[in-house]
Design an enzyme around this catalytic site. Structure first.
Site, mmCIF file in Angstrom:
data_model
loop_
_atom_site.group_PDB
_atom_site.id
_atom_site.type_symbol
_atom_site.label_atom_id
_atom_site.label_comp_id
_atom_site.label_asym_id
_atom_site.label_seq_id
_atom_site.Cartn_x
_atom_site.Cartn_y
_atom_site.Cartn_z
ATOM 1 N N HIS A 8 2.680 -3.702 -2.441
ATOM 2 C CA HIS A 8 1.872 -2.673 -1.775
ATOM 3 C C HIS A 8 2.542 -2.096 -0.524
ATOM 4 O O HIS A 8 2.548 -0.880 -0.312
ATOM 5 C CB HIS A 8 0.509 -3.238 -1.360
ATOM 6 C CG HIS A 8 -0.239 -3.895 -2.476
ATOM 7 N ND1 HIS A 8 -0.293 -3.383 -3.739
ATOM 8 C CD2 HIS A 8 -0.985 -5.033 -2.511
ATOM 9 C CE1 HIS A 8 -1.036 -4.168 -4.508
ATOM 10 N NE2 HIS A 8 -1.456 -5.179 -3.785
ATOM 11 N N ASP A 45 -0.134 -0.721 -9.262
ATOM 12 C CA ASP A 45 -0.150 -1.158 -7.862
ATOM 13 C C ASP A 45 -1.346 -0.419 -7.293
ATOM 14 O O ASP A 45 -1.289 0.799 -7.091
ATOM 15 C CB ASP A 45 1.141 -0.745 -7.143
ATOM 16 C CG ASP A 45 1.163 -1.266 -5.716
ATOM 17 O OD1 ASP A 45 0.171 -1.033 -4.999
ATOM 18 O OD2 ASP A 45 2.151 -1.903 -5.307
ATOM 19 N N HIS A 46 -2.433 -1.140 -7.070
ATOM 20 C CA HIS A 46 -3.676 -0.406 -6.794
ATOM 21 C C HIS A 46 -3.611 0.366 -5.466
ATOM 22 O O HIS A 46 -4.384 1.288 -5.261
ATOM 23 C CB HIS A 46 -4.919 -1.306 -6.886
ATOM 24 C CG HIS A 46 -5.172 -2.175 -5.692
ATOM 25 N ND1 HIS A 46 -4.534 -3.360 -5.492
ATOM 26 C CD2 HIS A 46 -6.004 -2.020 -4.629
ATOM 27 C CE1 HIS A 46 -4.953 -3.903 -4.360
ATOM 28 N NE2 HIS A 46 -5.851 -3.117 -3.813
#
Ligand SMILES: NC(=O)C1=CN([C@@H]2O[C@H](COP(=O)(O)OP(=O)(O)OC[C@H]3O[C@@H](n4cnc5c(N)ncnc54)[C@H](OP(=O)(O)O)[C@@H]3O)[C@@H](O)[C@H]2O)C=CC1
Ligand SMILES: O=C1O[C@H](COP(=O)(O)O)[C@@H](O)[C@H](O)[C@H]1O
Length: 497
Positions: free
Chosen positions: A242, A179-180
């Site tokens: 996110h 999950d950047h």
């Protein structure tokens, strides 16, 4: 760090070019890769090794954050690369792939430590994991790990199915779900902000905090991704992953030890305490919206339904806002508001913590108005922390006004999210990857919203492109007497710094 082989599925794809190669190169330059390693790129197209290496070089030149690239260093880095044209759906294609990986292990004298990165469309996740298992690629004398891109499922059932399939080839400890947002410096910094500062640690609860606002607004529209986005919408694309990850990071409590296991346990507790939404409550707590034509600055832009590849009657949401309650002793009574949208006025990911203002009355008696203290965490594109306090302004007859103390580091050339995450995965540190428990609980919480959208129980409202979103999102906060902070800053009272 131990020497290893990095097997990248989707090596000719967009993500590999824009993010993964530049990140690996930056790690190499910063001496954060093992002393010896091999990178085997896997794509479908019949490229030669030379064509592949040229494309890697090109992407590093185009997307690396480095101002100058040392040619000799780049060539040494590129020497680690080789390419295998493989149709990942064909089990027999994995035999030559295994041979290639082993050949490189022999040439570079590498132990059998293998990192597999799935940078391919989600429909390939299961088949690749299964083929890694059956082909022997996953039978290693050292360690094996799997990095997997989003999306992880499209609802609870599909996420569970995918997880079950992956679990046949990799243990939970071996799976690194990207999950950047968890790789962003300020999201990682939340842990230190909360736990390493007694001044904040003491205030991090419902005695002192009035509400928390988490925003991820984007100026871009759907771009070339209508095929994907029409099926996903803002709920699946941003909120389930996110936004809820940021919520967990803000709301988690101090663990006994700062380890991946303990931090993830705290995040899990937060998600377990998030109040479930009954179907009939969704419309009261969720705002669903889609952008119509408007302008970004001076430039007119099309509405979502006019974008290429989008149905003219599309019901896909490009904006979502939610009111979330966490029913535990620390947060009960504190609303968490989260929102994300495309084609909004500004690109800004930020977390605003509004503190209670118990002395407001005291000053009101003196005809003075005090603003609440705010802790603002700027995640993206600016990174920094700001604290809004009240202070007498000597230039304005000593009247009390809000002042903002800014702790923006202004540092340039810091590692990007993918660099941090790759570095962590290579070291075997899973702190900033999504654990299955977090993913499962997030999908579980999102389920009634998906159903309510499918059944059109929540109206789809529109907002003009280039604005802060629909009025309905303002009303969501007004119910508790709050408003979104930092929108239309210019319209608020002056803030001196
Ligand atoms: N691009 C981005 O910004 C982001 C992407 N992601 C995720 O990353 C993943 C990859 O995305 P992206 O790079 O954009 O996708 P692309 O479509 O650009 O690339 C897909 C890759 O998969 C390969 N591929 C497709 N089918 C096969 C097959 N049958 N056998 C072997 N290889 C195959 C392609 O090879 P070839 O080209 O040779 O056909 C290509 O390398 C997705 O899960 C996406 O959701 C997540 C966040 C952002
Ligand atoms: O995962 C995604 O994130 C981007 C936004 O990322 P950011 O780092 O620029 O904030 C979003 O545009 C995209 O739709 C989504 O898939």
């Amino acid at each position: 760090m131990e020497p290893m082989s990095f097997v990248l599925f989707g090596a000719t794809g967009d993500l590999a070019k824009r993010k993964i190669y530049p990140a690996l190169f930056n790690l190499y330059v910063d001496d954060k890769l093992p002393g010896s390693f091999s990178i085997v790129g896997v794509g479908r197209r019949a490229w030669s090794g030379q064509e592949f290496v040229c494309s890697v070089e090109q992407s590093i030149r185009e997307f690396s954050r480095r101002d100058a690239i040392d040619q000799a260093q780049l060539e040494r880095f590129l020497a680690a690369f080789s390419y295998a044209a493989v149709d990942v759906t064909k089990a027999e294609a994995y035999t030559p792939l295994l041979e290639r990986v082993k050949q490189r292990e022999d040439e570079c004298k590498l132990p059998q430590n293998r990192m597999f990165y799935l940078s391919v469309a989600p429909e390939y996740f299961e088949v690749i994991a299964a083929n890694i298992q059956t082909s022997g690629l996953g039978s290693v004398a050292g360690w094996k790990r799997l990095i997997i891109e989003k999306p992880f499922g499209r609802d609870l059932q599909s996420a569970e199915d995918l997880n079950e399939k992956l679990a046949k080839a990799f243990s939970e400890e071996e799976i690194y779900r990207i999950d950047h947002y968890l790789g962003k410096a300020m999201v990682q910094n939340l842990e230190a902000l909360e736990f390493a500062n007694p001044v904040f640690a003491a205030l991090w609860n419902n005695r002192h905090i009035a509400n928390v606002q988490i925003t991820a607004s984007e100026t871009v529209g759907v771009e070339e991704r209508a095929g994907f986005y029409e099926q996903a919408g803002a709920l699946r694309d941003m909120l389930q992953n996110h936004m809820l990850q940021m919520l967990m990071m803000v709301a988690m409590h101090i663990p006994k030890r700062i380890t991946a296991q303990d931090i993830r346990a705290q995040k899990r507790k937060v998600m377990e305490a998030v109040r479930p939404l009954a179907l009939e409550e969704v419309a009261k707590n969720i705002v669903r919206a889609q952008y119509r034509a408007g302008s970004m600055g001076e430039v007119p832009v099309a509405g979502y339904r006019e974008e290429p590849g989008v149905s003219p009657t599309s019901m896909t949401e490009t904006y979502i806002a939610a009111r979330v309650w966490i029913d535990d002793p620390f947060w009960s009574g504190v609303p968490f508001y989260i929102r994300t949208g495309k084609r909004m006025k500004e690109k800004s990911t930020r977390i605003v913590i509004e503190f209670k203002n118990p002395l407001e009355q005291l000053y009101r008696e003196q005809q003075e108005k005090t603003a609440p203290n705010l802790l603002i965490i700027h995640v993206n594109p600016q990174e920094g922390i700001a604290l809004q306090l009240n202070s007498k302004n000597p230039a304005n007859s000593g009247k009390i006004e809000p002042v903002t103390v800014d702790f923006s580091s202004g540092q340039k050339d810091v590692p990007e999210a993918y660099e941090r995450l790759l570095f962590d995965a290579l070291r075997g540190d899973s702190t900033y990857f999504a654990h299955w428990n977090e993913v499962r609980l997030s999908w579980k919480w999102v389920e009634p919203i998906l159903t309510a959208f499918e059944r059109n129980i929540v109206p789809l409202v529109s907002y003009e492109a280039g604005t802060y979103g629909p009025d309905a999102a303002k009303q969501l906060l007004q119910a508790e007497g709050f408003s979104w902070w930092l929108d239309e800053v210019e319209e608020r009272e002056p803030v001196h710094r």
